[in-house]
Design a protein around this motif. Structure first.
Motif, short mmCIF file in Angstrom:
data_model
loop_
_atom_site.label_atom_id
_atom_site.label_comp_id
_atom_site.label_asym_id
_atom_site.label_seq_id
_atom_site.Cartn_x
_atom_site.Cartn_y
_atom_site.Cartn_z
N LYS A 49 113.55 9.72 75.98
CA LYS A 49 113.44 10.70 74.80
C LYS A 49 111.78 10.61 74.30
O LYS A 49 111.40 10.45 73.95
N PHE A 50 111.33 11.90 74.22
CA PHE A 50 110.16 11.86 72.84
C PHE A 50 111.15 13.39 71.74
O PHE A 50 110.94 14.07 71.93
N GLU A 51 110.71 12.40 71.02
CA GLU A 51 110.87 13.73 69.75
C GLU A 51 109.66 14.44 69.61
O GLU A 51 108.36 14.15 69.82
N GLN A 52 109.60 16.09 69.34
CA GLN A 52 108.32 17.09 69.27
C GLN A 52 108.47 17.78 67.92
O GLN A 52 109.67 17.91 67.99
N THR A 53 107.44 18.61 67.44
CA THR A 53 107.53 18.87 66.46
C THR A 53 106.59 20.24 66.73
O THR A 53 105.79 20.17 68.05
N CYS A 54 107.44 21.61 66.62
CA CYS A 54 106.62 23.15 66.53
C CYS A 54 105.65 23.46 66.03
O CYS A 54 105.61 22.35 65.06
N PRO A 55 105.17 24.29 66.19
CA PRO A 55 103.69 24.65 65.41
C PRO A 55 104.06 25.12 64.16
O PRO A 55 105.35 25.64 64.49
N PRO A 56 103.30 25.24 62.78
CA PRO A 56 103.73 25.83 62.16
C PRO A 56 104.12 27.21 62.10
O PRO A 56 104.06 27.55 63.37
N LEU A 57 105.10 27.23 61.27
CA LEU A 57 106.06 29.13 61.40
C LEU A 57 107.27 29.02 62.15
O LEU A 57 107.31 30.39 62.59
#
Length: 70
Positions: A49-57
């Motif tokens: 499992k990898f937690e990813q973050t979406c780009p701003p907005l």
């Protein structure tokens, strides 16, 4: 046995809380809409499992399995 509210979660005895568990490769919704879980094979039989973050907005769209504008 403790049952987690989301069917994708399992209870982690060490952390004493429910955690997302990869059951197949792909991208999956995170409780925070700006994030998602990415499950990938790191060997022929081990999913990680990898937690990813979406780009701003952007927010993760589970149907399209990608980050989209709100």
């Amino acid at each position: 046995m403790f049952k987690c509210p989301r069917e994708t979660d399992v209870f982690d005895l060490d952390l004493k809380r429910c955690e997302f568990e990869c059951r197949e490769a792909g991208r999956f919704a995170h409780p925070n809409v700006r994030m998602y879980y990415e499950c990938a094979f790191v060997s022929t039989s081990k999913l990680q499992k990898f937690e990813q973050t979406c780009p701003p907005l952007l927010e993760f769209n589970a149907k399209d399995q990608k980050c989209l504008k709100k």
